[in-house]
Design an enzyme around this catalytic site. Structure first.
Site, PDB file in Angstrom:
ATOM      1  N   LYS A 111      -8.840   2.199   8.802  1.00 35.63           N
ATOM      2  CA  LYS A 111      -7.962   3.167   9.175  1.00 35.63           C
ATOM      3  C   LYS A 111      -8.704   4.352   9.797  1.00 35.63           C
ATOM      4  CE  LYS A 111      -3.894   2.878   6.187  1.00 35.63           C
ATOM      5  NZ  LYS A 111      -3.105   3.502   5.306  1.00 35.63           N
ATOM      6  N   LYS A 196      -3.062  -9.234   9.152  1.00 34.77           N
ATOM      7  CA  LYS A 196      -2.013  -9.264   8.281  1.00 34.77           C
ATOM      8  C   LYS A 196      -0.785  -8.375   9.051  1.00 34.77           C
ATOM      9  CE  LYS A 196      -2.852  -4.842   5.952  1.00 34.77           C
ATOM     10  NZ  LYS A 196      -3.170  -4.034   4.953  1.00 34.77           N
ATOM     11  N   LYS A 199       2.503  -2.145   9.197  1.00 33.51           N
ATOM     12  CA  LYS A 199       3.701  -1.321   9.766  1.00 33.51           C
ATOM     13  C   LYS A 199       3.005  -0.482  10.961  1.00 33.51           C
ATOM     14  CE  LYS A 199       5.931   0.104   5.417  1.00 33.51           C
ATOM     15  NZ  LYS A 199       5.616   1.003   4.492  1.00 33.51           N
TER      16      LYS A 199
HETATM   17  P1  TYM Z   1       2.265  -0.154   1.727  1.00 37.27           P
HETATM   18  O1  TYM Z   1       3.324   0.824   1.958  1.00 37.27           O
HETATM   19  O2  TYM Z   1       1.273  -0.291   2.876  1.00 37.27           O
HETATM   20  O3  TYM Z   1       2.876  -1.445   1.109  1.00 37.27           O
HETATM   21  C1  TYM Z   1       3.791  -1.536   0.245  1.00 37.27           C
HETATM   22  C2  TYM Z   1       3.565  -2.928  -0.510  1.00 37.27           C
HETATM   23  O4  TYM Z   1       3.687  -4.032   0.615  1.00 37.27           O
HETATM   24  C3  TYM Z   1       2.551  -4.866   0.203  1.00 37.27           C
HETATM   25  N1  TYM Z   1       2.197  -5.237   1.720  1.00 37.27           N
HETATM   26  C4  TYM Z   1       1.875  -6.659   1.965  1.00 37.27           C
HETATM   27  N2  TYM Z   1       2.167  -7.862   1.123  1.00 37.27           N
HETATM   28  C5  TYM Z   1       1.888  -8.947   1.886  1.00 37.27           C
HETATM   29  N3  TYM Z   1       1.596  -9.123   3.088  1.00 37.27           N
HETATM   30  C6  TYM Z   1       1.451  -8.077   3.843  1.00 37.27           C
HETATM   31  N4  TYM Z   1       1.309  -8.304   5.312  1.00 37.27           N
HETATM   32  C7  TYM Z   1       1.744  -6.717   3.359  1.00 37.27           C
HETATM   33  N5  TYM Z   1       1.603  -5.462   3.839  1.00 37.27           N
HETATM   34  C8  TYM Z   1       2.016  -4.615   2.898  1.00 37.27           C
HETATM   35  C9  TYM Z   1       1.450  -3.969  -0.085  1.00 37.27           C
HETATM   36  O5  TYM Z   1       0.261  -4.533  -0.942  1.00 37.27           O
HETATM   37  C10 TYM Z   1       2.162  -3.133  -1.048  1.00 37.27           C
HETATM   38  O6  TYM Z   1       2.308  -3.550  -2.331  1.00 37.27           O
HETATM   39  N6  TYM Z   1      -1.042   2.416  -1.227  1.00 37.27           N
HETATM   40  C11 TYM Z   1       0.294   1.758  -1.390  1.00 37.27           C
HETATM   41  C12 TYM Z   1       1.310   2.373  -1.772  1.00 37.27           C
HETATM   42  C13 TYM Z   1       1.119   2.861  -2.975  1.00 37.27           C
HETATM   43  C14 TYM Z   1       1.237   2.345  -4.256  1.00 37.27           C
HETATM   44  C15 TYM Z   1       0.801   3.353  -5.426  1.00 37.27           C
HETATM   45  C16 TYM Z   1       1.426   0.932  -4.731  1.00 37.27           C
HETATM   46  C17 TYM Z   1       0.942   4.313  -3.345  1.00 37.27           C
HETATM   47  N7  TYM Z   1       0.919   4.402  -4.719  1.00 37.27           N
HETATM   48  C18 TYM Z   1       0.862   2.906  -6.793  1.00 37.27           C
HETATM   49  C19 TYM Z   1       1.291   0.650  -5.973  1.00 37.27           C
HETATM   50  C20 TYM Z   1       0.909   1.684  -7.166  1.00 37.27           C
HETATM   51  C21 TYM Z   1       0.526   1.326   0.134  1.00 37.27           C
HETATM   52  O7  TYM Z   1       0.181   1.777   1.036  1.00 37.27           O
HETATM   53  O8  TYM Z   1       1.390   0.127   0.367  1.00 37.27           O
END
Ligand code: TYM
Length: 333
Positions: A111, A196, A199
């Site tokens: 990023k 991947k 968003k």
């Molecule tokens: P975020 O918002 O980017 O994504 C949310 C969840 O979706 C999963 N994910 C995917 N899984 C499979 N293929 C993909 N292309 C894909 N894109 C996203 C992510 O692995 C995630 O599980 N840092 C985290 C949010 C967060 C969090 C936490 C998660 C903040 N605090 C505490 C667990 C526990 C994030 O940015 O997810």
């Protein structure tokens, strides 16, 4: 019961990666655990964000948790910024986390490169806030997609360091384990099977959102990247798009890999794409209908988030107090 915590950022709405990599798994395992599902709106401002849509996007994600099948008998849903312990614990943990651990994080590096000089300090310390999210609830399991694995490893490193330095006799923080299912852990872009689904991809055609209307789903699948080979197979490294689209079909249709492999082995794209389109539309339809019903009654959603906040806060504040005591703070009288 063991405890689960996980979350999604309210940046735009959910795509199939978020659903298949994370939320679908939360729903499947929720009755075995005591669950906390958070909308991580503090994480959403680590990159430039739009204040005009932050609150609405946060509600959308919370409503989608419910629409995807999160059951309040087993789970609490809350908003990260509503529980101030998250910011507070993140600060305390920042002060014991070595800078180079954060500079090594893959997501930060990716990023940061994209943003050049505009990269915020928040983006660097983002994984420490995520650690705080998990550790406040003494979570045993963290169900996420593959891309979050490194952040959970960092969380474990922080736990070990904290307990070793400040809580030698009686550990204050619990070591969490990631829960990553093989299938769907890494859903790929529709326009490039080696990246991947994300968003932040500028192309809308690269992802299918859970709330996309049927025409849009049809259009995205029609225009998605394929290859000139006839006959569709899983796991061919030369055909990443083929593997991704077959995996989507497998997961959304609920069939096994063997059944899908046999069904599609002689198909061409002209036959497969309409099948995937219909399957995707049908799989998302009940979620979309439930989402609409929830959004028609805002007061219900508000009460869900109020209850969730209360339950979350009670647990989070206990951990925060223990951490402060371990660090040697006096508590407010
Ligand atoms: P975020 O918002 O980017 O994504 C949310 C969840 O979706 C999963 N994910 C995917 N899984 C499979 N293929 C993909 N292309 C894909 N894109 C996203 C992510 O692995 C995630 O599980 N840092 C985290 C949010 C967060 C969090 C936490 C998660 C903040 N605090 C505490 C667990 C526990 C994030 O940015 O997810």
């Amino acid at each position: 019961k063991q405890r689960v915590l996980s979350g999604v950022q309210p940046t735009g709405n959910l795509h199939l990666g978020n659903y298949l990599g994370a939320i679908r798994n939360w729903v499947e395992i929720q009755d075995q655990y005591d669950n906390f599902f958070c909308v991580v709106d503090l994480h959403a401002i680590t990159v430039p964000h739009n204040p005009a849509s932050l609150a609405a996007d946060t509600y959308t994600i919370a409503a989608l948790y419910l629409a995807c099948g999160i059951d309040l008998n087993h789970s609490s849903i809350f908003v990260q910024s509503h529980v101030s312990a998250h910011s507070e614990l993140a600060w305390l943990l920042n002060c014991i986390t070595p800078l180079n651990w954060l500079q090594d994080m893959i997501q930060f590096k990716e990023k940061a490169v994209k943003q050049g000089e505009n990269v915020s300090t928040g983006l660097l310390i983002y994984p420490v806030l995520m650690a705080a999210d998990i550790l406040l609830y003494q979570a045993d399991k963290v169900p996420v997609g593959e891309d979050q694995k490194q952040h959970i490893e960092l969380t474990r490193d922080i736990v070990n360091r904290f307990n070793h330095q400040f809580a030698k006799d009686q550990p204050v923080l619990k070591l969490p384990d990631p829960l990553i299912r093989k299938d769907g852990a890494r859903v790929m872009s529709l326009t490039d099977g080696t990246r991947k689904m994300s968003k932040s991809d500028p192309s809308e055609l690269s992802r299918i959102n859970v709330l996309d209307p049927p025409e849009q789903i049809a259009n995205k699948i029609k225009r998605c990247k394929t290859d000139p080979v006839r006959g569709l197979t899983f796991d061919d490294p030369e055909r990443p798009e083929c593997n991704n689209l077959l995996t989507l079909y497998m997961l959304l249709s609920g069939q096994t890999k063997e059944v899908v492999a046999a069904e599609c082995q002689d198909m061409g794209w002209g036959q497969f794409k309409p099948l995937l389109t219909e399957t995707t539309i049908n799989a998302l339809k009940p979620i979309q209908e439930k989402y609409q019903a929830i959004m028609d009654d805002k007061s219900y959603l508000e009460s869900v988030l109020r209850d969730g906040r209360e339950k979350a806060q009670a647990i989070a504040n206990q951990t925060l107090t223990q951490v402060k005591l371990a660090l040697g703070y006096s508590l407010p009288l």
